[in-house]
Motif scaffolding. Structure first.
Motif, mmCIF file in Angstrom:
data_model
loop_
_atom_site.group_PDB
_atom_site.id
_atom_site.type_symbol
_atom_site.label_atom_id
_atom_site.label_comp_id
_atom_site.label_asym_id
_atom_site.label_seq_id
_atom_site.Cartn_x
_atom_site.Cartn_y
_atom_site.Cartn_z
ATOM 1 N N VAL A 106 -75.914 4.849 28.008
ATOM 2 C CA VAL A 106 -75.110 5.399 26.691
ATOM 3 C C VAL A 106 -76.268 5.762 25.666
ATOM 4 O O VAL A 106 -75.470 6.750 25.063
ATOM 5 N N TYR A 107 -77.185 5.354 25.891
ATOM 6 C CA TYR A 107 -78.090 5.451 24.071
ATOM 7 C C TYR A 107 -78.596 6.049 24.714
ATOM 8 O O TYR A 107 -80.377 5.769 25.412
ATOM 9 N N PRO A 108 -79.934 7.381 24.498
ATOM 10 C CA PRO A 108 -80.914 7.964 24.564
ATOM 11 C C PRO A 108 -82.151 7.259 24.290
ATOM 12 O O PRO A 108 -83.555 7.428 24.163
ATOM 13 N N LEU A 109 -81.692 6.457 22.563
ATOM 14 C CA LEU A 109 -82.915 6.421 21.955
ATOM 15 C C LEU A 109 -82.789 5.019 22.085
ATOM 16 O O LEU A 109 -81.919 4.229 22.144
ATOM 17 N N LEU A 158 -76.395 4.246 10.780
ATOM 18 C CA LEU A 158 -76.664 4.239 12.222
ATOM 19 C C LEU A 158 -75.572 3.959 13.244
ATOM 20 O O LEU A 158 -74.655 3.991 14.269
ATOM 21 N N TRP A 159 -73.896 3.411 12.814
ATOM 22 C CA TRP A 159 -72.906 3.210 13.282
ATOM 23 C C TRP A 159 -72.046 4.432 13.619
ATOM 24 O O TRP A 159 -71.906 4.622 14.952
ATOM 25 N N GLN A 160 -72.774 5.234 12.703
ATOM 26 C CA GLN A 160 -72.573 6.930 13.598
ATOM 27 C C GLN A 160 -73.117 7.590 14.630
ATOM 28 O O GLN A 160 -72.876 8.464 15.743
ATOM 29 N N TYR A 161 -74.160 6.845 14.354
ATOM 30 C CA TYR A 161 -75.824 7.298 16.075
ATOM 31 C C TYR A 161 -74.228 5.983 16.962
ATOM 32 O O TYR A 161 -74.267 7.321 18.152
ATOM 33 N N VAL A 162 -73.773 4.955 16.975
ATOM 34 C CA VAL A 162 -72.992 4.060 17.604
ATOM 35 C C VAL A 162 -71.640 5.225 18.493
ATOM 36 O O VAL A 162 -71.446 5.582 19.505
ATOM 37 N N ASP A 163 -70.662 5.665 16.924
ATOM 38 C CA ASP A 163 -70.050 6.554 17.130
ATOM 39 C C ASP A 163 -69.990 8.002 18.687
ATOM 40 O O ASP A 163 -69.488 8.103 18.846
ATOM 41 N N GLN A 164 -71.310 8.748 18.346
ATOM 42 C CA GLN A 164 -71.626 10.002 18.881
ATOM 43 C C GLN A 164 -72.165 9.436 20.229
ATOM 44 O O GLN A 164 -71.574 9.458 21.079
ATOM 45 N N CYS A 165 -72.616 8.133 20.382
ATOM 46 C CA CYS A 165 -73.118 7.704 21.746
ATOM 47 C C CYS A 165 -72.224 7.202 22.774
ATOM 48 O O CYS A 165 -71.883 7.447 24.031
ATOM 49 N N GLU A 166 -71.384 6.457 22.030
ATOM 50 C CA GLU A 166 -70.499 5.622 23.134
ATOM 51 C C GLU A 166 -68.617 6.566 23.203
ATOM 52 O O GLU A 166 -68.496 6.364 23.764
ATOM 53 N N GLY A 167 -68.636 7.562 22.095
ATOM 54 C CA GLY A 167 -67.597 8.622 21.795
ATOM 55 C C GLY A 167 -66.308 7.307 21.339
ATOM 56 O O GLY A 167 -66.080 6.743 20.970
ATOM 57 N N PRO A 168 -65.008 8.157 20.859
ATOM 58 C CA PRO A 168 -63.963 8.002 20.266
ATOM 59 C C PRO A 168 -63.089 6.688 21.140
ATOM 60 O O PRO A 168 -62.998 6.044 20.215
ATOM 61 N N GLU A 169 -63.317 6.302 22.279
ATOM 62 C CA GLU A 169 -63.187 4.614 22.279
ATOM 63 C C GLU A 169 -63.131 3.511 21.700
ATOM 64 O O GLU A 169 -63.122 1.768 22.162
ATOM 65 N N ILE A 170 -64.316 3.552 21.041
ATOM 66 C CA ILE A 170 -65.250 2.371 20.662
ATOM 67 C C ILE A 170 -64.459 1.866 19.184
ATOM 68 O O ILE A 170 -64.787 0.953 18.919
ATOM 69 N N ASN A 171 -63.523 2.751 18.946
ATOM 70 C CA ASN A 171 -63.276 2.080 17.564
ATOM 71 C C ASN A 171 -61.903 1.549 18.276
ATOM 72 O O ASN A 171 -62.350 0.040 17.532
ATOM 73 N N SER A 172 -61.524 1.369 19.264
ATOM 74 C CA SER A 172 -60.824 0.446 19.452
ATOM 75 C C SER A 172 -61.312 -1.448 20.557
ATOM 76 O O SER A 172 -60.863 -2.723 20.251
ATOM 77 N N PHE A 173 -62.465 -0.743 20.922
ATOM 78 C CA PHE A 173 -62.629 -1.710 21.341
ATOM 79 C C PHE A 173 -63.730 -2.567 20.328
ATOM 80 O O PHE A 173 -63.702 -3.472 20.600
ATOM 81 N N ILE A 174 -64.118 -2.040 18.716
ATOM 82 C CA ILE A 174 -64.654 -3.015 18.105
ATOM 83 C C ILE A 174 -63.755 -3.770 17.705
ATOM 84 O O ILE A 174 -64.024 -4.557 16.488
ATOM 85 N N GLU A 175 -62.129 -2.683 16.789
ATOM 86 C CA GLU A 175 -61.171 -3.518 16.700
ATOM 87 C C GLU A 175 -60.240 -4.545 17.428
ATOM 88 O O GLU A 175 -61.049 -5.626 16.947
ATOM 89 N N GLU A 176 -60.726 -5.084 18.066
ATOM 90 C CA GLU A 176 -60.744 -6.107 19.698
ATOM 91 C C GLU A 176 -61.353 -6.894 19.132
ATOM 92 O O GLU A 176 -61.072 -8.388 19.178
#
Ligand code: SF4
Length: 405
Positions: free
Chosen positions: A120-123, A140-158
Motif C-alpha cells: 500500500v505504501y511505496p516508501l 505524515l498523516w496526509q501521506y497515510v491518507d494518500q496511500c490508504e485511501g478515504p476508507e482509512i478514516n472510518s477504520f481509524i475512528e473505530e
C-alpha cells in the motif's frame, strides 16, 4: 509496506501472537477444511513454552468448538520460526495438514504459500517519507491518507473508539487478574486516588499510568483491545491518547484548538511509525524481545504526541527515535507465561516515557540529531537477533526464571 489495517487489529488478549494469530490460523484452516471431524493442533517454540499462560489452548478450543480437538505443546522440537503451529484435520482416513507461523501483531503466514498482502505504501523508510512530504507540502498523516485511501478514516475512528472504550472498561474493573500469580487489578485504584500534593502535571501523569494499567489489565483478562502494535503492549498508545483527550479543554483555554480529527490524524502517524518498525524490523517479542513490542509502542505513542502538537518532521522523527532507542535490548520474560509481570507495569512506564521522549525533543535542537529513526529500527532488529532465545517470549530466562512469589 502493507496497510496499517494489518497493524491495528481489534481482538482479544492477552497476546497477539499467542491468541489473535492462532485464532486466525484456526479460522483459516476450517475455512479450507470445514468438513473434517477431528483436529490436532501442535504448538512449537514460544507458542508451546508460554501458550498455557497466554491462553493459546483456550482460544484454539473456542474457535474449533464444533470439532473434536486435541492441543499439544511440543516444547522440544525446533522449528524454522519461533511461533509455529501445525493444524492437522482428519476426515475418515483422510488427513489435511497446514503449518502456520504467528509472525506478530496477530498476523499469520502459511508455510509454503505466497503470503504477500498488497503493498500500500511505496516508501518504507521514514527519511524518504519525510522527504516526499516536504516536497509535496503535506504532513505524515496526509501521506497515510494518500496511500490508504478515504476508507482509512472510518477504520481509524473505530480504532480510536475501541481504545477509548477499553480504557473506560479497564478503569471500572476491580478484583483479580486470571491465573496463578494472584495479581490485583490496579487501574481503578490508580485513577480514583486523590493526592492533594500533586500538581496538575503530576495528576495527568497519574492518570496516564491508570489508563495504561486499564488497557493492559483488560488485555491480561482476555478482553477486547487494539494491537498497538501488539496485545502485550496495547496499553501504551491508548494511555497517551486518552491523556491527550483529557488535556484538550485545558489546551483550548491557552489558545490551542485541538479537534477530534487532529487526534485521529495523530493516530494515523502513530500507525505509520509502527508500520515502519514492523516492516523493517519486528514487532514480535518471540522474534526480537520486548524492545519490539513495548519499544515500538512507545515510539508510536511519542510520534502520536508529536503529531498532535503539530511538531516539525525532525521532532516527530526524533520523538519516535528516542522512545525506541531507550528500549534497545529490552528482553521478553513474562513470569509463568502470563502477560502480567512485567508487562502491565511496563506499559505504564512506556506511556510516561513516550510523553518524556516528545518532551525532550521540545528542549533539544532535533535538527542536529545524530541518530535517525531508521538507524534505531535497524539496530533494534540486529539486537533482537542477538538476544538468546530465553529472552524472547519463552519464559525460561530473566524475571520468569528468578521470580519468587
Ligand atoms: S515482556 Fe514485553 S514482549 Fe514479553 S509478553 Fe510482556 S509485553 Fe509482550
Amino acid at each position: 509496506m502493507k496497510s496499517i489495517k494489518e497493524l491495528f487489529r481489534i481482538g482479544n488478549g492477552p497476546s497477539s501472537s499467542h491468541t489473535i494469530g492462532p485464532k486466525n490460523a484456526c479460522l483459516k484452516f476450517i475455512e479450507r477444511y470445514s468438513d473434517v471431524t477431528n483436529i490436532v493442533v501442535t504448538l512449537y517454540g514460544s507458542l508451546a513454552l508460554t501458550g498455557e499462560g497466554h491462553s493459546t489452548d483456550k482460544i484454539v478450543k473456542s474457535v474449533l468448538k464444533d470439532y473434536k480437538v486435541d492441543v499439544k505443546f511440543d516444547k522440544k522440537t525446533e522449528t524454522e520460526h519461533p511461533n509455529t503451529m501445525d493444524i492437522v484435520g482428519y476426515k475418515n482416513k483422510e488427513e489435511y495438514k497446514m503449518r502456520f507461523y504467528s509472525v506478530g501483531g496477530g498476523a499469520i503466514e502459511i508455510a509454503g504459500e505466497d503470503n504477500d498482502l498488497p503493498e500500500v505504501y511505496p516508501l518504507s523508510k521514514l527519511r524518504y517519507i519525510i522527504k516526499y512530504c516536504e516536497n509535496n507540502n503535506i504532513r505524515l498523516w496526509q501521506y497515510v491518507d494518500q496511500c490508504e485511501g478515504p476508507e482509512i478514516n472510518s477504520f481509524i475512528e473505530e480504532v480510536y473508539q475501541t481504545m477509548m472504550d477499553c480504557v473506560t472498561r479497564g478503569l471500572e474493573g476491580e478484583g483479580m487478574l486470571p491465573g496463578p500469580l494472584q495479581i490485583k487489578k490496579k487501574a481503578h485504584y490508580l485513577y480514583y486516588q486523590t493526592n492533594s500534593d500533586l500538581d496538575l502535571t503530576a495528576d495527568f501523569r497519574r492518570k496516564t499510568v491508570a489508563y495504561a494499567y486499564a488497557v493492559a489489565e483488560e488485555n491480561a483478562s482476555g478482553d477486547e483491545i487494539v494491537t498497538a502494535p501488539t496485545c502485550g503492549a496495547a496499553g501504551v498508545l491508548p494511555a497517551v491518547l486518552r491523556t491527550a483527550v483529557d488535556v484538550i479543554p485545558f489546551a483550548k483555554k491557552r489558545g490551542y484548538n485541538i479537534t477530534h480529527q487532529d487526534v485521529l490524524n495523530a493516530l494515523k502517524t502513530a500507525g505509520l511509525i509502527g508500520n515502519l518498525i514492523k516492516t523493517n524490523a519486528s514487532i514480535s517479542g518471540a522474534e526480537a524481545g520486548c524492545q519490539a513490542e513495548i519499544g515500538s509502542a512507545c515510539a508510536m505513542a511519542a510520534a502520536f504526541q508529536a503529531e498532535l502538537a503539530k511538531a516539525s518532521f525532525d521532532k516527530i522523527s526524533s520523538a519516535a527515535e528516542i522512545a525506541l532507542e531507550h528500549h534497545l535490548g529490552l528482553t521478553c520474560d513474562p513470569v509463568s507465561g502470563y502477560v502480567q509481570i512485567p508487562c502491565i507495569e511496563r506499559n505504564a512506564v512506556a506511556a510516561l516515557r513516550a510523553l518524556d521522549a516528545f518532551g525532550l525533543t521540545v528542549y533539544l535542537d532535533t535538527l542536529d540529531a545524530k541518530v535517525s529513526f531508521d538507524t534505531v529500527v535497524e539496530t533494534m532488529l540486529e539486537t533482537g537477533k542477538d538476544l538468546p532465545t530465553r529472552y524472547r517470549e519463552t519464559s525460561v530466562g530473566g524475571l520468569a526464571k528468578n521470580y519468587r512469589c
